[in-house]
Write a protein that holds these residues in place. Structure first.
Motif, PDB file in Angstrom:
ATOM      1  N   VAL A  35       0.860  -1.183   0.000  1.00  0.00           N
ATOM      2  CA  VAL A  35       0.000   0.000   0.000  1.00  0.00           C
ATOM      3  C   VAL A  35       0.896   1.232   0.000  1.00  0.00           C
ATOM      4  CG1 VAL A  35      -1.724   1.302   1.296  1.00  0.00           C
ATOM      5  CG2 VAL A  35      -1.825  -1.189   1.228  1.00  0.00           C
ATOM      6  N   ASP A  36       0.687   2.096  -0.960  1.00  0.00           N
ATOM      7  CA  ASP A  36       1.450   3.336  -1.011  1.00  0.00           C
ATOM      8  C   ASP A  36       0.736   4.354  -0.136  1.00  0.00           C
ATOM      9  OD1 ASP A  36       2.923   5.565  -1.536  1.00  0.00           O
ATOM     10  OD2 ASP A  36       2.914   5.299  -3.707  1.00  0.00           O
ATOM     11  N   SER A  37       1.097   4.366   1.145  1.00  0.00           N
ATOM     12  CA  SER A  37       0.364   5.185   2.098  1.00  0.00           C
ATOM     13  C   SER A  37       0.545   6.681   1.842  1.00  0.00           C
ATOM     14  CB  SER A  37       0.764   4.830   3.531  1.00  0.00           C
ATOM     15  OG  SER A  37       2.150   5.010   3.704  1.00  0.00           O
ATOM     16  N   ASN A  39       0.800   8.255  -1.164  1.00  0.00           N
ATOM     17  CA  ASN A  39      -0.140   8.641  -2.224  1.00  0.00           C
ATOM     18  C   ASN A  39      -1.573   8.567  -1.734  1.00  0.00           C
ATOM     19  OD1 ASN A  39       1.887   9.175  -4.041  1.00  0.00           O
ATOM     20  ND2 ASN A  39       1.738   7.197  -5.064  1.00  0.00           N
ATOM     21  N   GLN A  40      -1.881   7.549  -0.956  1.00  0.00           N
ATOM     22  CA  GLN A  40      -3.237   7.404  -0.442  1.00  0.00           C
ATOM     23  C   GLN A  40      -3.575   8.579   0.482  1.00  0.00           C
ATOM     24  OE1 GLN A  40      -3.936   3.768   1.687  1.00  0.00           O
ATOM     25  NE2 GLN A  40      -6.087   4.208   2.011  1.00  0.00           N
ATOM     26  N   ALA A  41      -2.650   8.947   1.348  1.00  0.00           N
ATOM     27  CA  ALA A  41      -2.892  10.073   2.258  1.00  0.00           C
ATOM     28  C   ALA A  41      -3.030  11.375   1.482  1.00  0.00           C
ATOM     29  CB  ALA A  41      -1.754  10.178   3.279  1.00  0.00           C
ATOM     30  N   THR A  42      -2.207  11.538   0.453  1.00  0.00           N
ATOM     31  CA  THR A  42      -2.286  12.743  -0.370  1.00  0.00           C
ATOM     32  C   THR A  42      -3.636  12.821  -1.067  1.00  0.00           C
ATOM     33  OG1 THR A  42       0.110  12.720  -0.715  1.00  0.00           O
ATOM     34  CG2 THR A  42      -1.203  14.002  -2.274  1.00  0.00           C
ATOM     35  N   ASP A  43      -4.083  11.704  -1.618  1.00  0.00           N
ATOM     36  CA  ASP A  43      -5.392  11.675  -2.285  1.00  0.00           C
ATOM     37  C   ASP A  43      -6.522  11.998  -1.314  1.00  0.00           C
ATOM     38  OD1 ASP A  43      -4.093  10.985  -4.613  1.00  0.00           O
ATOM     39  OD2 ASP A  43      -4.657   8.869  -4.553  1.00  0.00           O
ATOM     40  N   GLU A  44      -6.444  11.430  -0.112  1.00  0.00           N
ATOM     41  CA  GLU A  44      -7.487  11.680   0.887  1.00  0.00           C
ATOM     42  C   GLU A  44      -7.486  13.144   1.324  1.00  0.00           C
ATOM     43  OE1 GLU A  44      -6.741   8.818   3.952  1.00  0.00           O
ATOM     44  OE2 GLU A  44      -7.458   7.148   2.717  1.00  0.00           O
ATOM     45  N   GLU A  47      -8.984  15.227  -1.473  1.00  0.00           N
ATOM     46  CA  GLU A  47     -10.439  15.031  -1.513  1.00  0.00           C
ATOM     47  C   GLU A  47     -11.120  15.824  -0.392  1.00  0.00           C
ATOM     48  OE1 GLU A  47     -13.754  11.467  -1.066  1.00  0.00           O
ATOM     49  OE2 GLU A  47     -11.677  10.935  -1.518  1.00  0.00           O
TER      50      GLU A  47
END
Length: 106
Positions: A35-37, A39-44, A47
């Motif tokens: 999991v690329d945390s 990128n995921q955090a940046t996307d969240e 949003e």
């Protein structure tokens, strides 16, 4: 003795190649669960920011429409004023962000 090691000893020619293929497959399976945390955090965060801006813009626009209508302002003027004022929210955020960056890097 591991399966790969046993195969290498019993089939010295094919064993290492098969063992390498098995290792590549295992690496691929492991990578698929990574999991690329960041990128995921940046996307969240993006949003959440977009939802907050959209909500704030809608609130400002509606407040202006309500107040202007109560004062009997021309609807055409209200239709120009409200979206323009709502758009200033992003400008204000950008100015604040830029100021923060300057302070942090001073």
């Amino acid at each position: 003795m591991t399966g790969g090691k046993a195969l290498e000893e019993r089939a010295p020619v094919a064993g290492p190649m098969v063992n390498e293929v098995v290792n590549q497959i295992m690496d691929g399976v492991a990578d698929s669960y990574h999991v690329d945390s960041h990128n995921q955090a940046t996307d969240e965060a993006l949003e959440a920011y977009n939802k907050a801006v959209t909500g704030a813009q809608g609130s400002v626009e509606q407040a202006i429409r309500d107040a202007a209508a109560r004062e009997g302002m021309d609807p055409k003027y209200i239709n120009d004023l409200a979206p323009s004022a709502a758009g200033k929210i992003k400008d204000g955020y950008g100015s604040g962000r830029d100021t923060y960056e300057v302070i942090q890097h001073a």
